[in-house]
Design an enzyme around this catalytic site. Structure first.
Site, PDB file in Angstrom:
ATOM      1  CB  CYS A   2      -0.895  -0.061   1.244  1.00  0.00           C
ATOM      2  SG  CYS A   2      -1.805  -1.442   1.754  1.00  0.00           S
ATOM      3  NE  ARG A  27       4.222   1.682  -1.463  1.00  0.00           N
ATOM      4  CZ  ARG A  27       5.232   1.106  -1.408  1.00  0.00           C
ATOM      5  NH1 ARG A  27       6.215   1.119  -2.210  1.00  0.00           N
ATOM      6  NH2 ARG A  27       5.505   0.140  -0.674  1.00  0.00           N
ATOM      7  CD1 TRP A  75      -3.317  -4.673  -5.146  1.00  0.00           C
ATOM      8  CD2 TRP A  75      -2.199  -5.797  -3.648  1.00  0.00           C
ATOM      9  NE1 TRP A  75      -3.069  -5.684  -5.937  1.00  0.00           N
ATOM     10  CE2 TRP A  75      -2.351  -6.546  -4.792  1.00  0.00           C
ATOM     11  CE3 TRP A  75      -1.606  -6.468  -2.643  1.00  0.00           C
ATOM     12  CZ2 TRP A  75      -2.096  -8.009  -4.792  1.00  0.00           C
ATOM     13  CZ3 TRP A  75      -1.293  -7.720  -2.790  1.00  0.00           C
ATOM     14  CH2 TRP A  75      -1.543  -8.458  -4.058  1.00  0.00           C
ATOM     15  CG  ASN A 101       2.922  -0.732   2.975  1.00  0.00           C
ATOM     16  OD1 ASN A 101       2.322  -1.741   2.464  1.00  0.00           O
ATOM     17  ND2 ASN A 101       4.269  -0.358   2.545  1.00  0.00           N
ATOM     18  N   GLY A 102       1.850  -3.227   5.133  1.00  0.00           N
ATOM     19  CA  GLY A 102       2.504  -4.140   5.578  1.00  0.00           C
ATOM     20  C   GLY A 102       1.500  -5.363   6.128  1.00  0.00           C
ATOM     21  CD  GLU A 484       9.935  -8.904 -19.022  1.00  0.00           C
ATOM     22  OE1 GLU A 484       9.838  -9.776 -18.201  1.00  0.00           O
ATOM     23  OE2 GLU A 484       9.646  -7.766 -18.703  1.00  0.00           O
ATOM     24  CE  LYS A 488       6.255  -6.193 -18.525  1.00  0.00           C
ATOM     25  NZ  LYS A 488       7.351  -6.637 -18.004  1.00  0.00           N
ATOM     26  CD  GLU A 491       3.388  -7.374 -15.912  1.00  0.00           C
ATOM     27  OE1 GLU A 491       4.696  -7.064 -16.250  1.00  0.00           O
ATOM     28  OE2 GLU A 491       3.037  -6.939 -14.756  1.00  0.00           O
ATOM     29  CG  HIS A 507      10.607 -32.264 -25.268  1.00  0.00           C
ATOM     30  ND1 HIS A 507      11.023 -33.384 -25.471  1.00  0.00           N
ATOM     31  CD2 HIS A 507      11.606 -31.497 -25.660  1.00  0.00           C
ATOM     32  CE1 HIS A 507      12.569 -33.486 -25.901  1.00  0.00           C
ATOM     33  NE2 HIS A 507      12.667 -32.291 -25.780  1.00  0.00           N
ATOM     34  CE  LYS A 603       7.185  -0.505 -10.819  1.00  0.00           C
ATOM     35  NZ  LYS A 603       7.534  -1.117 -12.244  1.00  0.00           N
TER      36      LYS A 603
END
Ligand code: M6R
Length: 608
Positions: A2, A27, A75, A101-102, A484, A488, A491, A507, A603
């Site tokens: 957060c 955040r 968040w 935050n935490g 990557e 990208k 997401e 395979h 983030k």
């Protein structure tokens, strides 16, 4: 995960707090709230959803007399993202407000104890336990707010950065941290606390980096740091921040992601700055002076930073003859990694606050193996807890999708490879000087090449926008870039994408191929080119359309050929990367997605 901000000064606090929250929205952004004291009454205004909703609510009251305030953008970790669970939370007396935050790990047992004492809870959050506990110590034990905070924290297990104030002293705001980021901004007649610097950069550039267990009191004209455990004063000095406030904003682009992709030429320049000796043409890493070349390297990181580490493995082995193990941090922390004297753990993190990466770092330190932190955020926890730090110097990255940070990590890692290669004698001075010259030429080549790449990305994104799944294939150092590219795309556009080492297709995954399942292939001129071409023929033989991201001169017949500008083949990744980012970006824009704040993500992943 957060963002918090606290303010004590002479301006209308709510305006300052909302402005700060806008810069912290990266955040977390599922709910938000503010608290302030007006006419001796504690007011909290909270709202589900993004900050705009909170602002609409605030426009219906008149909070402009308060000059002390706090705010939070959330968040969710405990409890649904709704108004009831949004911060700030109050204690039962209605005299205290707190943002956090935490994660408080033992909140359920603390909540039980408090409920037995008659405390009634209003939310499902772990945070409310904190404020109720502090309030309870003030009420039951007659403690001052400072002592009550300290007493409560003795009982709490977990991570926190929190700010709290009381109606008893409305000009005073207390804040404390343990394992979550918190900074103090020192102004003229005003002081700030926040999770990150951009929150107050408009008002001050003087920053105090708080360490774990530091408790700070801010008032308009003073601040003081204490050890939260014994309440002894701690001497700290502000550092001057040179960041431009504009660099934390969009500079006119529609999205931070695009702005950050286009910043990559400058990012390369900034990361190289001061690290190449003009006379000897050698890499100079002052940060590593006095340290031996390790016998083995363990790279630990998450997400995009993990991909940068995996990409670098190919260069560490090829150029510096080093044995390298690359681990996803959330796996590394629960394995029993064999770490021996003489080895080095390299943790890579843009934010420097990723919980799993930090856990990996701490395991290495417990095992007495030194840690090199490669990170972007000055004074972050990775930077503070590592034995050595190599800053990537990419500037603030706001978009949730990491772009320029990976580019800067790749530059830092290439420099490190050459630095160790020079020391071990595995790279000749001619080779090193050639590699550095090529690196230095990258920004200009990129600057010239990116507009054309952007156009191509836009047209391919439109052409393939109906696809529901993609493969991204590469071999050698292009394999991590394929991972990557897939990350990208998924997401930010929510299209299913899988990154694979091309040789793995036979395979199993090739069974999925048909005319509706396109493959994005990274076909640059490396030693495995012919093998990759055979893999792609197998895909095409099954009707799968192939987009080949390739370099000039490479022969390949596919549905869509996308040629990136010519560059030394060893550094082709520096063009592949922005091409993949631009493709994902254009796809997400075309599909109308929330590019900078994709659903379900934040983030900085500061929880496990
Ligand atoms: O701050 P870090 O580099 O430690 O973050 C690691 C990942 O959380 C991050 O790269 C994430 O995967 C990004 N959303 C990718 O775009």
């Amino acid at each position: 995960m957060c963002g918090i901000i606290g303010y004590a000064g002479h301006r209308p606090a709510v305006t300052v707090v909302i402005e700060g929250l806008k810069r912290l929205e990266y955040r977390g952004y599922d709910s938000a709230g503010v608290a302030f004291v007006q006419n001796k009454c504690l007011e909290t205004v909270r709202s589900e959803g993004k900050l705009e909703r909170l602002e609409q609510k605030l426009s219906r009251c008149d909070p402009y007399l308060a000059t002390t305030g706090m705010g939070h953008t959330r968040w969710a970790t405990h409890g649904l993202p709704n108004e009831q669970n949004a911060h700030p939370h109050q204690d039962q007396s209605g005299r205290l407000a707190l943002v956090h935050n935490g994660i408080i790990e033992n909140y359920l047992s603390l909540k039980d104890q408090l409920e037995q004492e008659g405390v009634e809870f209003q939310s499902e959050t772990d945070t409310e336990v904190l404020v109720q506990l502090i309030g309870w110590h003030m009420h039951k034990d007659g403690l001052s707010l400072q002592r009550a905070i300290s007493r409560a924290l003795e009982q709490v297990e977990g991570a926190y950065a929190l700010a709290v104030f009381s109606t008893d002293n409305p000009d005073q705001l207390w804040a404390v941290r343990n394992s979550s980021p918190l900074l103090l901004g020192v102004g003229q007649g005003e002081n700030f606390v926040a999770s990150d610097i951009p929150a107050f950069l408009n008002y001050t550039r003087e920053v105090v980096f708080l360490d774990d267990h530091e408790l700070v009191l801010i008032q308009p004209h003073s601040w003081q740091v204490y050890d939260s455990r014994n309440l002894e004063p701690v001497t700290k000095a502000p550092e001057h921040i040179t960041w431009d406030v504009q660099s934390a904003q969009k500079s006119g682009y529609k999205h931070f992601m695009l702005k950050e992709i286009l910043e990559q030429p400058q990012v390369i320049r900034d990361c190289l700055a001061g690290r190449i000796d003009r006379d000897t043409r050698k890499v100079v890493l002052k940060e590593l002076e006095g340290w031996e070349v390790p016998t083995r390297v363990h790279i630990v990181a998450c997400g995009t930073s993990f991909h940068a580490g995996l990409w670098a493995k190919y260069y560490f082995e090829r150029w510096s003859g080093l044995s390298v193990q690359v681990d996803i941090a959330s796996e590394f922390r629960y394995r029993e990694p064999i770490l021996k004297p003489g080895e080095l753990v390299v943790v890579i993190s843009q934010s420097g606050e990723t919980a799993d990466t930090l856990a990996g770092l701490r395991i290495a330190r417990e095992k007495k193996v030194p840690v090199l932190g490669i990170c972007n955020v000055l004074g972050s926890t990775v930077a503070r807890e590592s034995d050595l730090v190599l800053y990537t110097q990419a500037g603030p990255e706001i978009s949730v999708a990491s772009t320029k940070a990976m580019c800067s990590q790749m530059v830092a890692l290439i420099l490190l490879t050459l630095y160790w290669g020079q020391a071990k004698g595995t790279v000749s001075s001619d080779f090193s000087s050639k590699a550095l010259k090529e690196l230095e030429s990258l920004p200009e080549l990129m600057q010239a090449g990116i507009p054309g790449m952007h156009e191509q990305a836009r047209s391919l994104a439109r052409k393939y926008s109906v696809a529901r799944s993609f493969f991204f294939l590469g071999r050698g150092e292009n394999y991590p870039l394929a991972l990557e590219g897939a990350l990208k795309l998924k997401e930010i556009s929510y299209i299913h994408a899988e990154g694979y080492a091309a040789g793995e297709m036979k395979h199993g995954p090739i069974a999925l191929i048909d005319q509706d399942f396109p493959t994005f292939a990274l076909v640059t001129d490396n030693d495995l080119l012919q093998k990759l071409q055979s893999n792609l023929q197998e895909v095409q033989a099954r009707g799968g359309p192939v987009i080949a991201l390739t370099s000039p001169g490479v022969e390949i017949r596919v549905a869509d050929r996308w040629e990136v500008p010519k560059v030394w083949s060893q550094l082709a990744g520096f063009f592949i990367l922005p091409a993949l980012q631009l493709f994902a970006y254009e796809m997400a824009v075309y599909l109308g997605k929330d590019v900078d704040q994709p659903r379900n993500l934040a983030k900085s992943v500061t929880v496990e």
